[in-house]
Scaffold this active site. Structure first.
Site, mmCIF file in Angstrom:
data_model
loop_
_atom_site.group_PDB
_atom_site.id
_atom_site.type_symbol
_atom_site.label_atom_id
_atom_site.label_comp_id
_atom_site.label_asym_id
_atom_site.label_seq_id
_atom_site.Cartn_x
_atom_site.Cartn_y
_atom_site.Cartn_z
ATOM 1 C CG HIS A 94 -1.990 1.036 1.115
ATOM 2 N ND1 HIS A 94 -1.745 2.366 1.315
ATOM 3 C CD2 HIS A 94 -3.297 0.938 0.785
ATOM 4 C CE1 HIS A 94 -2.863 3.047 1.108
ATOM 5 N NE2 HIS A 94 -3.823 2.188 0.791
ATOM 6 C CD GLU A 164 -5.363 1.380 -3.203
ATOM 7 O OE1 GLU A 164 -6.547 1.436 -2.864
ATOM 8 O OE2 GLU A 164 -4.426 1.379 -2.387
HETATM 9 P P1 PGA Z 1 -9.625 5.867 0.203
HETATM 10 O O1 PGA Z 1 -8.401 4.856 0.407
HETATM 11 O O2 PGA Z 1 -10.767 5.052 -0.343
HETATM 12 O O3 PGA Z 1 -9.900 6.426 1.548
HETATM 13 O O4 PGA Z 1 -9.165 6.891 -0.801
HETATM 14 C C1 PGA Z 1 -8.160 3.832 -0.517
HETATM 15 C C2 PGA Z 1 -6.975 3.017 -0.089
HETATM 16 O O5 PGA Z 1 -6.028 3.575 0.468
HETATM 17 O O6 PGA Z 1 -6.961 1.788 -0.297
#
Ligand code: PGA
Length: 251
Positions: A94, A164
């Protein structure tokens, strides 16, 4: 080759929603559908959430683990511990760990190997910064990041990718539909080059500011097999709406 499974995965980060039991109970009532649902709580409540969801069509997952199975690594949690706490999957890479804690691609690859060794699904997160996108290098960067974050002996049947973009996480910003489609196509191509036909059933999720208002649009983007959701997964009603959005049939 089967099509990728559809997923809705919540990442609670370092938060615990009030009323854990009530949240779990609301999800326990869900009917099993083709959409797989998972919640990744903080490690200290993983066992409790797994117990509360026992028998429900909802899995639990870790948010991170160490590459080693045990040892002198103060503060860390291993993949076997995550599995013993009832998890079926674990996130790796992440951006809040890559950027905030300096985790490099090779460190992530070690974690993915440890996760898969336990029979768990590794959810490998990748994505570019705003500066990288502005420089026109988003796809090249993210494809390289993915390649280097996967171990030599990757098990494709225990692998999910989450695209992401760093600048979309927790900001309320999301990429344009076409940009998500282009990135997912680039990632799919890289996976097929590396793993051949086996790559076709790997789910590629989108994550970053997904909420009940934008989920349908994002889930309609070609080759988006679901979402990894942060903030909106802390609210059981919002998360239920996201699951329902993923359950809408798509061609
Ligand atoms: P968010 O986070 O939906 O709060 O933008 C997504 C993530 O970090 O997986």
């Amino acid at each position: 080759m089967p099509k990728p499974q559809r997923w809705m995965i919540g990442n609670w980060k370092m938060n615990a929603p009030p009323g854990l039991q009530a949240y779990a109970q609301s999800l326990s009532k869900r009917e099993a559908t083709p959409v797989r649902v998972a919640l990744c709580p903080p490690a200290t409540i993983l066992q409790r959430l797994s117990d509360a969801l026992h028998g429900a069509p909802v899995m639990t997952g870790g948010q991170d683990c160490h590459a080693a199975d045990h040892g002198a690594f103060t503060g860390s949690v291993s993949a076997p511990m995550i599995r013993e706490a009832g998890a079926r999957l674990c996130l790796a890479g992440h951006s809040e760990r890559r950027l905030g804690l300096g985790e490099r691609n090779d460190i992530i690859a070690g974690k993915v190997e440890a996760i898969q060794r336990q029979g768990l699904i590794a959810v490998v997160c990748v994505g570019e910064s705003q500066a990288t996108r502005a420089a026109g290098e988003a796809e090249a960067f993210t494809v390289r990041q993915l390649g280097e974050s996967l171990p030599m002996a990757t098990r494709t049947e225990q692998l999910i990718i989450a695209y992401e973009p760093v600048w979309a996480i927790g900001t309320g910003l999301t990429p344009r539909r076409d940009d998500i489609a282009a990135m997912h196509a680039a990632l799919r191509k890289a996976l097929v080059i590396r793993f051949g036909e086996d790559a076709e059933s790997i789910a590629i999720l989108y994550g970053g500011s997904v909420n009940p208002a934008n989920a349908r649009t994002i889930l309609d983007v070609p080759d988006v097999a679901g979402c990894l959701v942060g903030a909106a997964s802390l609210d059981p009603a919002a998360f239920a709406t996201l699951i329902a959005a993923a359950e809408v049939d798509r061609p």
